[in-house]
Enzyme design. Structure first.
Site, PDB file in Angstrom:
ATOM      1  N   ARG A 218      -3.343  14.479   1.757  1.00  0.00           N
ATOM      2  CA  ARG A 218      -4.093  13.413   1.096  1.00  0.00           C
ATOM      3  C   ARG A 218      -4.063  13.565  -0.418  1.00  0.00           C
ATOM      4  NH1 ARG A 218      -9.072  13.004   5.553  1.00  0.00           N
ATOM      5  NH2 ARG A 218      -7.920  11.604   6.949  1.00  0.00           N
TER       6      ARG A 218
ATOM      7  N   TYR B 102      -0.841   5.560   4.906  1.00  0.00           N
ATOM      8  CA  TYR B 102      -0.647   6.801   5.671  1.00  0.00           C
ATOM      9  C   TYR B 102      -1.541   7.940   5.194  1.00  0.00           C
ATOM     10  CZ  TYR B 102       3.207   7.948   2.265  1.00  0.00           C
ATOM     11  OH  TYR B 102       4.005   8.187   1.177  1.00  0.00           O
ATOM     12  N   GLU B 103      -1.585   8.989   6.033  1.00  0.00           N
ATOM     13  CA  GLU B 103      -2.511  10.119   5.883  1.00  0.00           C
ATOM     14  C   GLU B 103      -3.968   9.655   5.916  1.00  0.00           C
ATOM     15  OE1 GLU B 103      -0.983  12.577   6.447  1.00  0.00           O
ATOM     16  OE2 GLU B 103       1.030  12.096   5.760  1.00  0.00           O
ATOM     17  N   GLY B 104      -4.222   8.628   6.701  1.00  0.00           N
ATOM     18  CA  GLY B 104      -5.549   8.033   6.798  1.00  0.00           C
ATOM     19  C   GLY B 104      -5.658   6.875   5.835  1.00  0.00           C
TER      20      GLY B 104
END
Length: 591
Positions: free
Chosen positions: A292, A436-438
């Site tokens: 993140r 992406y990555e949440g």
């Protein structure tokens, strides 16, 4: 145009504002002297401009190639050579642990390098970028045997790593994964299942790829509490045998086309447990938090490249006359940089980029203090700030990174909409970073739903302590009244959430995104005041780079006058609650 690393801004932030140059006073970072930090900035900038950037446009146009017969992936021309030079320069080992061949340098320096790499070729930077999360997960949670087997080659860049989390039926809700791990007689596990959107799942840059795979053991709870983490290599390290972990195809994407985003099929592939059974989520978050922060740097990197391109265009493009009279009287028109609306766009890019860079490096510095400071209380308070600000860095830098690339395209006008100029690629590449990555909505919910309540609210109290402490110690701080107003808005929003969210979780959900943005703008306001404070002192003393310092003073004024006032309507958004957001009935949507 050729990329120019923001070296002056980086030195100003690292040395004059944040004090990162003093990290060498800590035993863990004794090698991180100011001279070494300067050398990293200069050499990384040169590598980015001369080696990495030339592969970017061609890599976007060529993309990766999938061969269904061999189930292999070939990266675009030039990627292998650029990756080789990146590895030979030791860049994959920069902040990795010394005992496995790393250089043990501060994480803040990796943030600096990440930005430069992402400015010049985001797709190429993904391969070593995701490897870093795999290194951290194995180093933190792996057995001594797994560390000895994998870490040295991952750190050297001889091998790369992946994060295999998402499946066709589940993204964020990982409790729904179906990949299974069945124990083998030799202590390994047979991994069966399909993962999607796996960055670097298959490629030709290295000889081996190490997959970190979430799966469920027999009899495990069918929730996130039943997830375990496994290391699954493409080739078995002891025998060199091909492990049945195959790429089933490439995703067809609007951007980052030089990054191999794969469907991965694990067909009884041999894997080894990382950490304890059913404790995979804890190890996964080690990878995810690394990723993140890295994705935040992707947003910043693209925004910086977009600014450089749009600034260069605006200085040269002749169109119309200045509203205050000709500025280029010998030419047919004035450069568009004289027009207020173009300046508004350029100033927004520049000021936000420099503020976002300050936020990222401030967070990186706290990460280093949390790892190396001898005082336990300092380590804890620094770690609290890192935990609180990680979702803010990821979400705000990717939101505004994309917006700034889009603004840069607007500066170029019709030219920006063509493939003859790089802005359209920067816009396409940057869009995924918000997902992406949440997704950024997930980041906001993490901030509001988890981070605000951790340790009984200690994390956010620590942030208010930093902000208030700065104003107390600097009663004449530049733009202090405006900063006080922003801090008050953030305090009011925090109290509103503390009062309303426990009674109704949908209130937290409705407020999450504006709250994250309010926090980001406030913390960046604090950092802009600090930057202006240092600039004023140095100008008064006749020190430093005068144009840079003068630009900081003007940029801070722009931030506080033109950008920070957004916090007040964000507070209104939050305090208005969920009612209008959630009031629609099903038959209202298509009415």
């Amino acid at each position: 145009m050729q990329y120019q690393a923001p070296a002056n801004d980086l030195r100003f932030l690292l040395f004059d504002v944040l004090g990162v140059d003093r990290l060498h006073e800590l035993e863990k970072y004794a090698d991180a002297t100011p001279d070494l930090i300067s050398a990293v900035i200069d050499e990384a900038g040169k590598l980015a401009a001369e080696v990495i950037q030339p592969t970017n446009t061609a890599g976007d146009r060529e993309g990766c190639h999938y061969d269904p017969e061999s189930r292999s992936v070939t990266t675009p021309e030039g990627f292998k050579e650029a990756y080789r030079k990146f590895v030979e320069g030791g860049w994959t080992a920069l902040d990795a642990p010394l005992e496995f061949g790393g250089q043990g340098l501060p994480h803040t320096l990796k943030f600096v390098v990440d930005e430069m790499v992402c400015s010049t070729n985001l797709s190429l930077g993904m391969y070593p970028g995701l490897t870093h999360g795999a290194i951290s997960a194995l180093y933190t949670h792996g057995s001594d045997e797994l560390k000895q087997t994998y870490l040295e080659k991952l750190i050297s860049g001889e091998w790369t790593g992946t994060m295999c989390l998402t499946e066709p039926q589940c993204g964020t809700d990982l409790g729904m994964i179906r990949t299974r791990a069945t124990p083998n007689d030799d202590g390994s596990y047979a991994i069966e299942g399909t993962k999607i959107w796996i960055t670097g799942g298959e490629h030709d840059l290295v000889d081996n790829i190490v997959h970190l795979v979430l799966a469920k053991l027999p009899g495990a709870p069918d929730t996130t509490k039943g997830i375990s983490l496994f290391v699954v290599p493409k080739f078995l390290p002891d025998s060199g045998e091909r492990n049945p972990a195959f790429c089933g195809g490439l995703e067809h994407k609007m951007g980052i086309k030089g990054s191999a985003t794969c469907v991965m099929n694990f067909e009884g592939a041999k894997g080894w447990l990382v950490g304890e059974p059913n404790d995979g989520m804890r190890a996964m978050f080690t990878m995810m938090n690394e990723a993140r922060l890295m994705v935040g740097m992707q947003g910043l990197g693209l925004a910086e490249m977009a600014y450089q391109e749009s600034l260069g265009f605006a200085r040269e493009r002749l169109q119309s006359r200045s509203l205050s009279g000709p500025k280029n009287p010998d030419g047919p028109a004035d450069p568009i940089i004289v027009h207020p609306d173009v300046r508004r766009m350029l100033m927004r890019q520049k000021v936000l980029n420099e503020g976002m860079r300050a936020l990222a490096l401030f967070t990186g510095h706290q990460l280093d203090l949390s790892a190396a400071h001898p005082d336990e209380a300092v380590r804890e308070s620094a770690d609290d700030l890192v935990q609180l600000l990680t979702p803010v860095v990821k979400a705000f830098l990717t939101d505004e990174g994309f917006n700034n690339a889009n603004t840069g395209l607007q500066v170029l006008g019709g030219s920006g909409f063509t493939t003859d100029w790089p802005l359209e690629q920067l816009v396409r590449d940057g869009r995924i970073a918000r997902i992406y990555e949440g997704t950024n909505g997930i980041q906001a919910m993490d901030l509001v739903g988890r981070k605000l309540s951790l340790k009984g609210g200690q994390l956010v109290r620590g942030l208010f302590g930093v902000l208030g402490g700065y104003l107390k110690d600097n009663p004449d701080a530049p733009h202090g009244e405006e900063l006080k107003g922003a801090i008050k808005a953030l305090e009011s929003a925090t109290l509103w959430l503390a009062s309303n969210a426990p009674k109704d979780p949908e209130q937290a959900g409705a407020a999450a995104t504006p709250y994250l943005r309010l926090m980001a703008l406030t913390v960046i306001g604090y950092l802009w005041s600090r930057m202006a404070n240092v600039a004023n002192r140095q100008l008064a003393a006749g020190e430093g780079n005068k144009p840079l310092l003068e630009s900081k003073v003007v940029s801070a004024r722009f931030y506080f006058q033109k950008l920070l006032p957004e916090v007040h309507w964000l507070l209104e958004d939050i305090q208005s609650g969920k009612d209008s957001l959630m009031a629609f009935e099903d038959d209202h949507w298509a009415a």
